[in-house]
Write an enzyme that holds these catalytic residues in place. Structure first.
Site, PDB file in Angstrom:
ATOM      1  N   ASN A 133     -29.125  33.134  38.782  1.00  0.00           N
ATOM      2  CA  ASN A 133     -28.199  34.003  38.040  1.00  0.00           C
ATOM      3  C   ASN A 133     -27.111  32.886  38.221  1.00  0.00           C
ATOM      4  O   ASN A 133     -26.132  32.675  39.187  1.00  0.00           O
ATOM      5  CB  ASN A 133     -28.074  35.206  38.531  1.00  0.00           C
ATOM      6  N   LYS A 180     -24.227  33.466  36.695  1.00  0.00           N
ATOM      7  CA  LYS A 180     -23.041  34.276  36.251  1.00  0.00           C
ATOM      8  C   LYS A 180     -22.135  33.571  35.230  1.00  0.00           C
ATOM      9  O   LYS A 180     -22.782  33.014  34.402  1.00  0.00           O
ATOM     10  CB  LYS A 180     -22.428  34.644  37.659  1.00  0.00           C
ATOM     11  N   HIS A 207     -27.076  44.405  36.804  1.00  0.00           N
ATOM     12  CA  HIS A 207     -26.659  43.638  37.858  1.00  0.00           C
ATOM     13  C   HIS A 207     -25.514  44.574  38.340  1.00  0.00           C
ATOM     14  O   HIS A 207     -24.712  45.141  37.591  1.00  0.00           O
ATOM     15  CB  HIS A 207     -26.246  42.521  37.491  1.00  0.00           C
ATOM     16  N   GLU A 266     -22.633  43.710  39.395  1.00  0.00           N
ATOM     17  CA  GLU A 266     -21.420  43.306  38.525  1.00  0.00           C
ATOM     18  C   GLU A 266     -21.219  43.892  37.042  1.00  0.00           C
ATOM     19  O   GLU A 266     -20.130  44.384  36.724  1.00  0.00           O
ATOM     20  CB  GLU A 266     -21.121  41.802  38.288  1.00  0.00           C
ATOM     21  N   GLU A 282     -30.407  44.071  45.281  1.00  0.00           N
ATOM     22  CA  GLU A 282     -29.069  43.078  45.647  1.00  0.00           C
ATOM     23  C   GLU A 282     -28.198  44.101  46.308  1.00  0.00           C
ATOM     24  O   GLU A 282     -27.356  44.640  45.536  1.00  0.00           O
ATOM     25  CB  GLU A 282     -28.827  42.698  44.388  1.00  0.00           C
ATOM     26  N   GLY A 319     -22.333  37.166  46.957  1.00  0.00           N
ATOM     27  CA  GLY A 319     -21.325  36.280  47.076  1.00  0.00           C
ATOM     28  C   GLY A 319     -20.528  36.451  48.304  1.00  0.00           C
ATOM     29  O   GLY A 319     -19.214  35.708  48.338  1.00  0.00           O
ATOM     30  N   SER A 341     -26.530  36.368  48.730  1.00  0.00           N
ATOM     31  CA  SER A 341     -25.983  35.173  49.570  1.00  0.00           C
ATOM     32  C   SER A 341     -27.570  34.415  50.037  1.00  0.00           C
ATOM     33  O   SER A 341     -27.837  34.083  51.220  1.00  0.00           O
ATOM     34  CB  SER A 341     -25.467  35.685  50.612  1.00  0.00           C
TER      35      SER A 341
HETATM   36  P1  13P Z   1     -25.167  35.272  45.447  1.00  0.00           P
HETATM   37  O1  13P Z   1     -26.484  34.422  45.915  1.00  0.00           O
HETATM   38  O2  13P Z   1     -24.128  34.271  45.030  1.00  0.00           O
HETATM   39  O3  13P Z   1     -24.661  35.823  46.640  1.00  0.00           O
HETATM   40  O4  13P Z   1     -25.178  36.168  44.226  1.00  0.00           O
HETATM   41  C1  13P Z   1     -26.336  37.127  44.141  1.00  0.00           C
HETATM   42  C2  13P Z   1     -26.441  37.596  42.975  1.00  0.00           C
HETATM   43  O5  13P Z   1     -25.750  38.581  42.467  1.00  0.00           O
HETATM   44  C3  13P Z   1     -27.662  37.101  41.859  1.00  0.00           C
HETATM   45  O6  13P Z   1     -27.723  37.974  40.828  1.00  0.00           O
END
Ligand code: 13P
Length: 248
Positions: free
Chosen positions: A14, A16, A99, A101, A170, A176, A212
């Site tokens: 992903n 982002k 997601h 976010e 997640e 992150g 992560s």
């Molecule tokens: P990270 O791997 O950067 O922690 O992000 C995870 C994520 O949100 C994947 O959709």
């Protein structure tokens, strides 16, 4: 509760809101030529404007691609939205929905997430439905309750729909932050999701872990019985690291 066939492994990136045409070209070229799909199903979910570039560079390879969101509407006066039929035209296999976010920064509700999953399915896309608790919710002992609440409208879509989805756990506190859930913490939630799915007679749905994930922790996560792969954020932007996760 035994599985008749092992579930295929899936490692999805992903991106982002990252990328430029030049950076993407280098990254996609490295992924395409490495044949990561020899190890598992493998793909990237890219920002909408880069779908055409991604399609052009990955078409004919073993690496598939998808989007990071999808509208619940098929077409109409919905400025800024992107529909599932549009994604399909650009060769998408997956669309992430729900997601964290999107849930926290864009106010997406559990019901909207389920509606988006249904819209993706109606166009032949595989929705990757994301769920996960915040740190407060975990520390308050509410992890499984939150997951159940988020999943309820998705489960209500029924066994046939669920059988055509991917789910992703997640934990928000692991995204992150460099703070991964331990394999045991992740397995506890994946196991609960599996039980909910099995209760509806669905057993082959891939349930990914995200938060992560790195080459260094991927193998121990993938060793858990109900973790079928990973949804990878930051580490999916670095070809070598992402490929090492797929190899794990
Ligand atoms: P990270 O791997 O950067 O922690 O992000 C995870 C994520 O949100 C994947 O959709």
């Amino acid at each position: 509760m035994t599985t008749t066939e092992p579930r295929a492994r899936l490692v999805l990136g992903n991106w982002k809101m990252h990328g430029t045409l030049a950076e993407n070209a280098a990254l996609l070229d490295a992924l395409r030529t490495a044949d990561a799909a020899a190890h598992c199903q493998f793909g990237v979910c890219v920002p909408f404007p880069y779908l055409a570039q991604t399609q052009q560079l990955l078409e004919g390879s073993t690496v598939a691609w998808g989007a990071q969101d999808v509208s619940k509407h098929e077409k109409g006066a919905y400025t800024g939205e992107v529909s599932a039929p549009m994604l399909k035209e650009f060769g998408c296999r997956w669309a992430l929905v729900g997601h964290s976010e999107r849930r926290t920064l864009h106010g997406e509700t559990d019901q909207l997430v389920a509606d988006k999953a249904a819209a993706a399915l109606a166009s032949g896309l595989t929705p990757v439905v994301c769920v996960g608790e915040s740190l407060d919710e975990r520390e308050g002992g509410n992890t499984l309750g939150v997951i159940q609440r988020q999943l309820a409208p998705v489960l209500a879509l029924g066994a046939d729909a669920l059988g055509r989805m991917v789910l992703a756990y997640e934990p928000v506190w692991a995204i992150g932050t460099g703070r991964t859930a331990t394999p045991e913490q992740a397995q506890e939630v994946h196991g609960a999701i599996r039980v909910a799915l099995q209760g509806l007679g669905v057993d082959h749905v891939q349930v990914l872990y995200g938060g992560s994930v790195k080459a260094a922790n991927a193998a121990t996560l993938f060793a858990m019985p109900d973790i079928d792969g990973a949804l990878v954020g930051g580490a999916s932007l670095v070809a070598e690291e992402f490929l090492r996760i797929a190899a794990a």
